[in-house]
Design a protein around this motif. Sequence first.
Motif, mmCIF file in Angstrom:
data_model
loop_
_atom_site.group_PDB
_atom_site.id
_atom_site.type_symbol
_atom_site.label_atom_id
_atom_site.label_comp_id
_atom_site.label_asym_id
_atom_site.label_seq_id
_atom_site.Cartn_x
_atom_site.Cartn_y
_atom_site.Cartn_z
ATOM 1 N N ASP A 196 -7.462 -4.888 -26.602
ATOM 2 C CA ASP A 196 -7.088 -3.513 -26.267
ATOM 3 C C ASP A 196 -6.079 -2.933 -27.249
ATOM 4 O O ASP A 196 -6.143 -1.742 -27.575
ATOM 5 N N ALA A 201 -15.778 -3.760 -12.858
ATOM 6 C CA ALA A 201 -15.105 -3.251 -14.056
ATOM 7 C C ALA A 201 -13.638 -3.615 -13.968
ATOM 8 O O ALA A 201 -12.989 -3.386 -12.942
ATOM 9 N N VAL A 209 -17.262 3.908 -17.338
ATOM 10 C CA VAL A 209 -16.820 2.662 -16.701
ATOM 11 C C VAL A 209 -16.838 2.757 -15.175
ATOM 12 O O VAL A 209 -17.152 1.777 -14.497
ATOM 13 N N TRP A 215 -10.807 -1.530 -18.771
ATOM 14 C CA TRP A 215 -12.039 -1.153 -19.472
ATOM 15 C C TRP A 215 -12.093 0.327 -19.832
ATOM 16 O O TRP A 215 -12.823 0.714 -20.734
ATOM 17 N N ALA A 229 -16.068 -1.088 -27.181
ATOM 18 C CA ALA A 229 -15.784 0.104 -26.392
ATOM 19 C C ALA A 229 -15.486 1.312 -27.277
ATOM 20 O O ALA A 229 -15.449 2.447 -26.788
#
Length: 498
Positions: free
Chosen positions: A132, A314, A305, A318, A179
């Motif tokens: 992330d 999820a 998501v 996310w 993502a």
Amino acid sequence: MVKIIKYWRARPVLFFVVIVGLTAAARLAALFFFEANIGPDEAQYWVWSKAPAFGYYSKPPLIAWVIGATTALFGDAEWAVRLPAPLFQAGAALYVFALARRLYGEAAGFWSGLGWLFLPGVTLSSALITTDAPLLFFWAAALFYFFSMLRARQSERETFFDAILLGASIGLGFLAKYAMIYFLFGAMLAFFLSRETRRAFPRRAGLLALLVAGAVFAPNIWWNAAHNFDTLAHTAANANWRGSLIHPLNFLVFLLSQFGVFSIAPMLLLIWGIATLKGRLAEAGPEKGTDLALLAFALTPLAIVAPEALISRAHANWAAAAFPAAIILITVWALRRGARWVVVANAGFNLAVAVVFLIAFSNFAIIDAVGLSSVVKPLRGWQAQGAAVHEAAKGYDAILVDDRELMGSLLYYARGGPPIVALNSNRRVDNHYEAFMAYDPDKAPRALFIGKSADPTAAVAYFGEVMPVGANAVDLESGRRRTLYLFEVSAYKGAQGG
């Protein structure tokens, strides 16, 4: 206080940079005092960093590259493994500040950047090395260069320079986490919602940005092609759409978790702003198109998501890519309504939470005292258990593991002894270790099998001789214990045995 306010107004950029620098320094210093052991996923990324490649079984390669860089400089200590995380989040804060300042002015820039810097999700992401942190840095960078390309008066040279930086940010974002594809969908939605964005966006420069992004990302595509698209297949499997396709409880948990990631006040402001969007756009005046474009980037990850949470599951993080744009929007909405006190109070509250978090992560007794021991269970006790396994493995040809998380932790904390390899008990490749670090009976005829159960069923199916040699347990506080069971295995009989 008056002097501080005057200095901020006189030199806002330097003032904010100093705040970011001090925050990053505090977070970096805290890494040295954390009680939190390297978690299983962090350990896996560290393992990858020892074998540089353009891709890995379950993730693109950037996380391994940055860990490899810091550990090459500073060694393999826990703080060195996590070192990139606070630096990436500091960089993301600077981009959020710069974008909000360019779009809406000094006050919006300062409070948006400060709001981002102390978001609960950012505080957590600065303490653990995950995909992330680099994703959000490159996402924020891509947002900045995307909107920079919309400036009506910039020269063609400036536009193409921004296009190159936009493409590089998108490509590196893809190398951090897939993502990043939400960014492209967000751009499409921005074009659809905002007429001003459609008109102002330079098409030739946009094409250049896509070409640069593709060139940066191409090595990972090549790696996937050479490995049967393992990473993409794993990503699709991670969606877990098998079985029942409606999970309202998972959906509710995901929505509530966003109040933890984005904080309570910002999330309520975002919901209020969307619910009263007509009024918010009326207040925006000539900035309406900019608001809509930002809203597109904020809504896209959540819109993708949230249904995944309803259909299957999820995790809270996310949709984290929604929040660089969202923090700017909610800040601007509040400032336009004359509610500066809301963003000020939110920044102060989240700063206090961040300080408590750093203290608690450095002293797990605080976490235990408030009944949250289970939250940090994956991050404690590994150093002691790794040392115990390392000692017990002396004289064996290998340490054998049939669990991805356990293997990652042992690879980090039991390193220096016999090779640690994966036993594929279900005869299906499910993780990086089974794909690239599988057990070879010719190299390790006598191994130490480590399991989480006293029942060695997985080992019995493969070995003719399985003998218990002990167990190791650590106290995880609040009545919780983690026990590892050790078995000597030999006389390999193959997957069809038993």
